[in-house]
Scaffold this active site. Structure first.
Site, PDB file in Angstrom:
ATOM      1  N   GLU A  41     -20.454  36.621 -21.141  1.00  7.97           N
ATOM      2  CA  GLU A  41     -20.033  35.370 -20.502  1.00  7.97           C
ATOM      3  C   GLU A  41     -18.830  34.753 -21.186  1.00  7.97           C
ATOM      4  O   GLU A  41     -18.090  33.967 -20.596  1.00  7.97           O
ATOM      5  CB  GLU A  41     -21.177  34.360 -20.476  1.00  7.97           C
ATOM      6  CG  GLU A  41     -22.341  34.766 -19.616  1.00  7.97           C
ATOM      7  CD  GLU A  41     -22.030  34.759 -18.131  1.00  7.97           C
ATOM      8  OE1 GLU A  41     -21.003  35.339 -17.732  1.00  7.97           O
ATOM      9  OE2 GLU A  41     -22.815  34.161 -17.386  1.00  7.97           O
TER      10      GLU A  41
ATOM     11  N   THR B   2     -15.425  28.907 -13.786  1.00  2.00           N
ATOM     12  CA  THR B   2     -16.426  28.312 -14.681  1.00  2.00           C
ATOM     13  C   THR B   2     -15.775  27.634 -15.891  1.00  2.00           C
ATOM     14  O   THR B   2     -16.198  26.566 -16.316  1.00  2.00           O
ATOM     15  CB  THR B   2     -17.438  29.370 -15.147  1.00  2.00           C
ATOM     16  OG1 THR B   2     -18.087  29.912 -13.991  1.00  2.00           O
ATOM     17  CG2 THR B   2     -18.496  28.777 -16.062  1.00  2.00           C
TER      18      THR B   2
HETATM   19  N1  HSE Z   1     -24.633  26.695 -16.925  1.00  6.68           N
HETATM   20  C1  HSE Z   1     -23.347  27.232 -16.597  1.00  6.68           C
HETATM   21  C2  HSE Z   1     -22.437  26.094 -16.154  1.00  6.68           C
HETATM   22  C3  HSE Z   1     -23.476  28.224 -15.498  1.00  6.68           C
HETATM   23  O1  HSE Z   1     -22.895  25.268 -15.379  1.00  6.68           O
HETATM   24  O2  HSE Z   1     -21.288  26.053 -16.595  1.00  6.68           O
HETATM   25  C4  HSE Z   1     -22.161  28.840 -15.121  1.00  6.68           C
HETATM   26  O3  HSE Z   1     -22.373  29.744 -14.068  1.00  6.68           O
END
Ligand code: HSE
Length: 313
Positions: free
Chosen positions: A132, A185
């Site tokens: 990630e 993101t």
């Molecule tokens: N928890 C993470 C966010 C998930 O909300 O940034 C990203 O897919």
């Protein structure tokens, strides 16, 4: 002992956060799945993405979630083989559906078997979450936990990494709407508040706890009513044209709750089938996006199982 030269693994899409559980909750859902074939080869790691329409996904090892995970594994276990990773994408990226996490999850599950690593669930999640970093700039584990373990997952702690799994209620379905816009993101994380008030903390802890209680008790309506988040969503709502309208139409159609799916732009509603029709809710969410000038595709999906090896040659 038979040595494998090729392993194929599958991992499903996932929805992170579910409202109050930022970086904590995840649920694996069948809104597509990635299939990854890992093959021992000569020298280095090579990535091939097989399906059309995924040109934006980086092929460089360090920028690809599956590539980064594989590189770390080879380094950590001092395995001196090269790898060919063939990825068949089934989940569109930048939609908040855990696309990068599914590739990372399929990669670690495939390598675990190909290289005979015997990793525990927590280790699988830890490796996949490293991927990630390539896409989100931070190794959060909520999507990979769900994609790897299936069902509803809770990242209980990051240091040390500890993950719990809850079997979702049997008749749980989720209405998901995917708009034709993209949210990165990394940028969706960069706009988050750095400080949370005690009042908001109380709100989110109460709702997060109730969501898990609802899941354990099989109370789908309570799960939905617990999806409210006052910490993260208010900042992210502006990245999604139609956010307020989607929420309003979903609630008017009888949804128990609505939230942004992961970092968005997709949105997810939990609908208690005894109270409302999930298909109707998803169509209304689609209609709301249309009215906001955004093309969208809605679907009703079920929770999905965890990542697994498909066949061994
Ligand atoms: N928890 C993470 C966010 C998930 O909300 O940034 C990203 O897919």
């Amino acid at each position: 002992l038979m040595t494998l030269s090729e392993v194929k693994a599958v991992a499903y899409s996932s929805i992170a956060n579910l409202g109050p559980g930022f970086d904590v909750f995840g649920i694996a859902v069948d809104f597509g799945r990635d299939i990854l074939v890992a093959r021992k080869a000569k020298g280095g790691i090579r990535i091939e993405i097989k399906d059309d329409g995924f040109e934006s996904i980086p092929r460089e090892v360090e920028r690809n979630t599956a590539g980064l995970v594989s590189k770390r594994v080879l380094e950590d276990f001092q395995v001196s083989v090269g790898l060919e990773l063939e990825i068949w994408k089934g989940i569109r990226p930048k939609k908040g559906l855990g696309s990068s996490s599914a590739s990372a999850s399929a990669a670690i599950v495939a390598l675990n078997s190909l290289l005979d690593l015997n990793l525990s669930d927590a280790e699988l999640v830890r490796y996949a979450s490293l991927g990630e970093e390539a896409s989100a700039g931070a190794p959060h584990a909520d999507n990979v936990a769900a994609s790897l373990l299936g069902g509803l997952t809770i990242v209980k702690s990051y240091h040390p990494l500890s993950v719990l799994r809850v079997e979702p209620p049997k008749d749980l379905v989720l209405s998901i709407v995917v708009p034709e816009i993209e949210v990165d993101t990394k940028s969706a994380r960069s706009i988050l508040p750095e400080v949370v008030t005690i009042k908001d903390l109380v709100h989110n802890v109460g709702h997060a706890s109730s969501l898990v209680f609802g899941a354990v008790m099989g109370d789908i309506d309570l799960m939905g009513r617990s999806m409210e988040d006052v910490v993260v969503e208010p900042s992210r709502a502006k990245l999604i044209p139609g956010y307020n309208l989607v929420k309003r139409y979903a609630m008017e159609a009888g949804a128990s709750g609505v939230a942004i799916s992961g970092s968005g732009p997709s949105m997810v509603a939990i609908v208690d089938p005894r109270k409302a029709d999930p298909g109707h809710v998803s169509r209304q969410m689609e209609k709301a996006f249309m009215e906001a000038g955004v093309e969208a595709e809605a679907r009703v999906v079920k929770p999905a199982p965890g990542a697994r090896v498909l066949e061994v040659e």
